[in-house]
Scaffold this motif. Sequence first.
Motif, PDB file in Angstrom:
ATOM      1  N   ARG A   1       0.799  -1.152  -0.017  1.00 21.00           N
ATOM      2  CA  ARG A   1      -0.002  -0.075   0.007  1.00 21.00           C
ATOM      3  C   ARG A   1       0.768   1.303  -0.063  1.00 21.00           C
ATOM      4  N   LYS A   2       2.230   1.165   0.418  1.00 21.54           N
ATOM      5  CA  LYS A   2       3.037   2.381   0.359  1.00 21.54           C
ATOM      6  C   LYS A   2       3.359   2.750  -1.029  1.00 21.54           C
ATOM      7  N   PHE A   3       3.199   1.838  -2.056  1.00 22.85           N
ATOM      8  CA  PHE A   3       3.559   1.950  -3.342  1.00 22.85           C
ATOM      9  C   PHE A   3       2.201   2.181  -4.101  1.00 22.85           C
ATOM     10  N   PRO A   4       1.871   3.450  -4.489  1.00 24.97           N
ATOM     11  CA  PRO A   4       0.561   3.499  -5.341  1.00 24.97           C
ATOM     12  C   PRO A   4       0.440   2.882  -6.602  1.00 24.97           C
ATOM     13  N   ASN A   5       1.757   2.515  -7.291  1.00 21.23           N
ATOM     14  CA  ASN A   5       1.654   2.389  -8.759  1.00 21.23           C
ATOM     15  C   ASN A   5       1.643   0.671  -8.605  1.00 21.23           C
ATOM     16  N   LEU A   6       1.533   0.226  -7.336  1.00 23.48           N
ATOM     17  CA  LEU A   6       1.535  -1.448  -7.501  1.00 23.48           C
ATOM     18  C   LEU A   6       0.197  -1.837  -6.808  1.00 23.48           C
ATOM     19  N   LYS A   7      -0.007  -3.159  -6.852  1.00 21.72           N
ATOM     20  CA  LYS A   7      -1.045  -4.008  -6.418  1.00 21.72           C
ATOM     21  C   LYS A   7      -0.685  -5.580  -6.210  1.00 21.72           C
ATOM     22  N   SER A   8      -1.368  -6.028  -5.245  1.00 24.22           N
ATOM     23  CA  SER A   8      -1.033  -7.323  -4.982  1.00 24.22           C
ATOM     24  C   SER A   8      -2.317  -8.329  -4.816  1.00 24.22           C
TER      25      SER A   8
ATOM     26  N   ALA B   1       1.473 -18.203  -2.759  1.00 20.35           N
ATOM     27  CA  ALA B   1       2.125 -17.398  -3.827  1.00 20.35           C
ATOM     28  C   ALA B   1       1.621 -15.908  -3.616  1.00 20.35           C
ATOM     29  N   TYR B   2       2.425 -15.077  -3.273  1.00 20.39           N
ATOM     30  CA  TYR B   2       2.046 -13.610  -2.965  1.00 20.39           C
ATOM     31  C   TYR B   2       2.565 -12.775  -4.294  1.00 20.39           C
ATOM     32  N   ILE B   3       1.477 -11.994  -5.228  1.00 23.89           N
ATOM     33  CA  ILE B   3       2.125 -11.714  -6.471  1.00 23.89           C
ATOM     34  C   ILE B   3       1.801 -10.145  -6.322  1.00 23.89           C
ATOM     35  N   ILE B   4       3.025  -9.556  -6.871  1.00 21.12           N
ATOM     36  CA  ILE B   4       3.014  -7.996  -6.837  1.00 21.12           C
ATOM     37  C   ILE B   4       3.138  -7.519  -8.267  1.00 21.12           C
ATOM     38  N   GLU B   5       2.377  -6.760  -8.542  1.00 22.03           N
ATOM     39  CA  GLU B   5       2.325  -6.342 -10.043  1.00 22.03           C
ATOM     40  C   GLU B   5       1.851  -4.724 -10.156  1.00 22.03           C
ATOM     41  N   ARG B   6       2.406  -4.198 -11.528  1.00 20.58           N
ATOM     42  CA  ARG B   6       1.872  -2.695 -11.650  1.00 20.58           C
ATOM     43  C   ARG B   6       0.338  -2.500 -11.618  1.00 20.58           C
ATOM     44  N   VAL B   7      -0.129  -1.339 -11.365  1.00 18.07           N
ATOM     45  CA  VAL B   7      -1.530  -1.079 -11.329  1.00 18.07           C
ATOM     46  C   VAL B   7      -1.880  -1.166 -12.750  1.00 18.07           C
TER      47      VAL B   7
END
Length: 218
Positions: A185-192, A212-218
């Motif tokens: 949440r500290k990275f507005p350009n990312l979602k998970s 598996a915890y996945i992080i990607e761009r919004v």
Amino acid sequence: MTNFPTQTAIVNAVLKGIKEAKNNFLFWTNNRLYLSHGPQKMITIHIAQEIAKIKNAPEIFIDATIEDILRCSLEDRGAFREYMQKNSIPQGIFSITLDDRIEHKNDNDSTSRAIISIKNGIRNVKSEYTYEIERICKMLNTSKKDNSSLNYGILAFYSDLSYTARKKLNARIPLIINSFNEVVRKFPNLKSKFANGEIHQIKSIGEWSIGAYIIERV
């Protein structure tokens, strides 16, 4: 032109690889040890083997350095040191890096698409795990100025507990995932998002789970 596998195919291979590592380790040790007592590289190798089975499998690198990953993903290949300094990323490695599979014309034409960090024996919220989530975020949180070919990152993990543990995985895992969410949440350009997390009970022995915890761009 490349034909990189879908994120779903990669995530499914990651989860299957962890499960195969668990099955083999328990078989080899006659069910006497939990996988969390085994070497982390065992999970890494099993995941790599499952990804290699995918149709049009990507190139798979184990323990690639952050410098090499950034050099093979940033639009400006020579800007990796500046990017690390600007984003406070120390030198280090990622368990698995996935690149486009191409016919190479030189030693500097690789293109990295995904990074995977693997953790064995996650049971509690710990700073070392949230630090790893933050590290993945920093690798992905590029601006248009320093555009990157990296599409997503995964923190893959295995958890197990003895049946004597008072606090069970169904209480622990949501807390772990929430601690990851707080970082993203500290990275507005990312979602998970989180894949799997199903808990398996073994009578009189304990319980285990993979995720598996996945992080990607919004």
